[in-house]
Write an enzyme that holds these catalytic residues in place. Structure first.
Site, mmCIF file in Angstrom:
data_model
loop_
_atom_site.group_PDB
_atom_site.id
_atom_site.type_symbol
_atom_site.label_atom_id
_atom_site.label_comp_id
_atom_site.label_asym_id
_atom_site.label_seq_id
_atom_site.Cartn_x
_atom_site.Cartn_y
_atom_site.Cartn_z
ATOM 1 N N TYR A 123 -2.133 -0.804 10.536
ATOM 2 C CA TYR A 123 -1.889 -1.174 8.929
ATOM 3 C C TYR A 123 -0.504 -0.948 8.308
ATOM 4 O O TYR A 123 -0.126 -1.444 7.372
ATOM 5 C CB TYR A 123 -3.384 -0.548 8.533
ATOM 6 C CG TYR A 123 -3.750 -0.256 6.807
ATOM 7 C CD1 TYR A 123 -3.963 -1.924 6.549
ATOM 8 C CD2 TYR A 123 -3.023 0.504 6.028
ATOM 9 C CE1 TYR A 123 -4.226 -1.986 5.341
ATOM 10 C CE2 TYR A 123 -3.265 0.847 5.355
ATOM 11 C CZ TYR A 123 -4.270 -1.207 4.434
ATOM 12 O OH TYR A 123 -4.076 -1.714 3.078
ATOM 13 N N SER A 153 0.873 -0.729 -0.028
ATOM 14 C CA SER A 153 -0.113 0.049 -0.096
ATOM 15 C C SER A 153 1.205 1.044 -0.019
ATOM 16 O O SER A 153 2.022 1.100 -0.182
ATOM 17 C CB SER A 153 -0.888 0.086 0.906
ATOM 18 O OG SER A 153 -1.355 0.911 1.382
#
Ligand code: NDP
Length: 244
Positions: free
Chosen positions: A155, A142
Site C-alpha cells: 500500500y 496518504s
C-alpha cells in the site's frame, strides 16, 4: 467570489468516504461535480440529495482499473458541463497484510487501482485540460507515502508512486496545470473493509484509534481548489491532532 463556484470537478471513488465528502462539500460551494465509482446506487443517492438542494451533480459508473471507463468518465464530465477543471484521483483500496502471507492478488489490485487508476486519470484528462488552457489534478495519497508501517509495504509503495507521478506531472505541467497531493492520516471511511487478513484488521483498528472525519480531508481539497490559478498547493498532510 469563491474560486470553486462554477468549476467542473470530476471525482473518482465518490461513492463513500473522502470522495463522497469532497463531492458534497464542493457542490455546496458551487462546483459542478461529476461522481464516479462502481456502486452506482450510492452515487445515485448522493446526486439526488445534491440536486434536491439545487446543486449541480451527475454520475457515471466507473472502474478506474479499466482505461476505457476512465476515458469515458472524463468525456462524460465534458459532455455534461463543457469542460473539466479539476480531476480528483481519489479511488483507492487498502488490503493490508504482511508480505510473507503472499496475498499477491491483493498486491495486483492495489497496483491496478491506486497507481494505474491515477495514471489513467491523467491520461484521460491532461489533453483536455491543456486544450482548454488549464486544469488541476488532485491526487489522494496518504501519510503511508511518508512512513511505511507494519503490513503496509505494498500500500505504501502505491502511495509513494502516486507522489512520484504527481511530482513528475507538476514538473511537466507547465504554467497551466496545477497538481496537489492530499496526504490524509487515519480518516473515517470504508477503507479498512478492504483488509481480508483478520490479524491485520485487528492491528489496523488499534492503529486507527485517533481518526479524522472525512469532511476534514474534503476541506483540505477545497482549500487547494479555491486558490487562484497562479497558486499551486503541492501537498497537504492532514493528521488527527491526537496521533503521536
Ligand atoms: P472508501 O473505501 O470509503 O472509499 C474508496 C472509494 O474508492 C470508494 O468510493 C470506492 O467505490 C472507490 N473505488 C475502489 N475501487 C475502485 C475502482 N476499481 N474503480 C472506481 N472506484 C473504486 O475509503 P477512503 O475514502 O478512505 O479512500 C479514498 C482515498 O483516500 C484512497 O485513495 C485511500 O487510499 C486514501 N486514504 C484514506 C485514508 C483513510 O484513513 N481513510 C488515509 C490515507 C489515504 P466503489 O467501491 O463504489 O467503486
Amino acid at each position: 467570489m469563491s474560486n470553486i463556484r462554477g468549476k467542473v470537478v470530476a471525482i473518482t471513488g465518490a461513492s463513500s468516504g473522502i470522495g463522497e465528502a469532497a463531492a458534497r462539500l464542493l457542490a455546496e460551494r458551487g462546483a459542478k461535480v461529476v461522481l464516479g465509482a462502481r456502486r452506482t446506487e450510492r452515487l445515485e443517492t448522493i446526486v439526488r440529495e445534491l440536486r434536491a438542494r439545487d446543486r449541480e451533480a451527475v454520475h457515471q459508473r466507473l472502474d478506474v482499473t479499466a482505461r476505457g471507463d476512465v476515458e469515458s468518465f472524463v468525456r462524460f464530465a465534458c459532455q455534461s458541463f463543457g469542460r473539466v477543471d479539476v480531476l480528483i484521483n481519489n479511488a483507492g483500496i487498502m488490503p493490508l497484510s504482511p508480505l510473507e502471507q503472499r496475498h499477491v492478488d491483493e498486491w495486483d489490485r492495489m497496483i491496478d487501482v491506486n497507481i494505474k487508476g491515477v495514471l489513467y486519470g491523467i491520461a484521460a484528462a491532461l489533453p483536455r485540460m491543456k486544450e482548454q488552457g488549464g486544469g488541476h489534478f488532485i491526487n489522494v495519497s496518504s501519510i503511508a507515502a511518508h512512513r511505511v508501517v507494519h503490513t503496509a509495504a505494498v500500500y505504501s509503495a502505491t502511495k509513494f508512486a502516486v507522489n512520484a507521478i504527481s511530482e513528475g506531472l507538476r514538473q511537466e505541467g507547465g504554467e497551466t496545470i496545477r497538481v496537489t497531493v492530499i496526504s490524509p492520516g487515519p480518516t473515517t471511511s470504508e477503507l479498512p473493509n478492504t483488509i481480508s487478513d483478520p490479524a491485520t484488521k485487528a492491528f489496523v483498528e488499534q492503529y486507527r484509534k485517533a481518526i479524522l472525519p472525512a469532511e476534514a480531508i474534503a476541506r483540505a481539497i477545497a482549500f487547494a481548489v479555491e486558490q487562484p490559478a497562479d497558486v499551486d498547493v503541492n501537498e497537504i498532510i492532514v493528521r488527527p491532532t491526537a496521533q503521536g
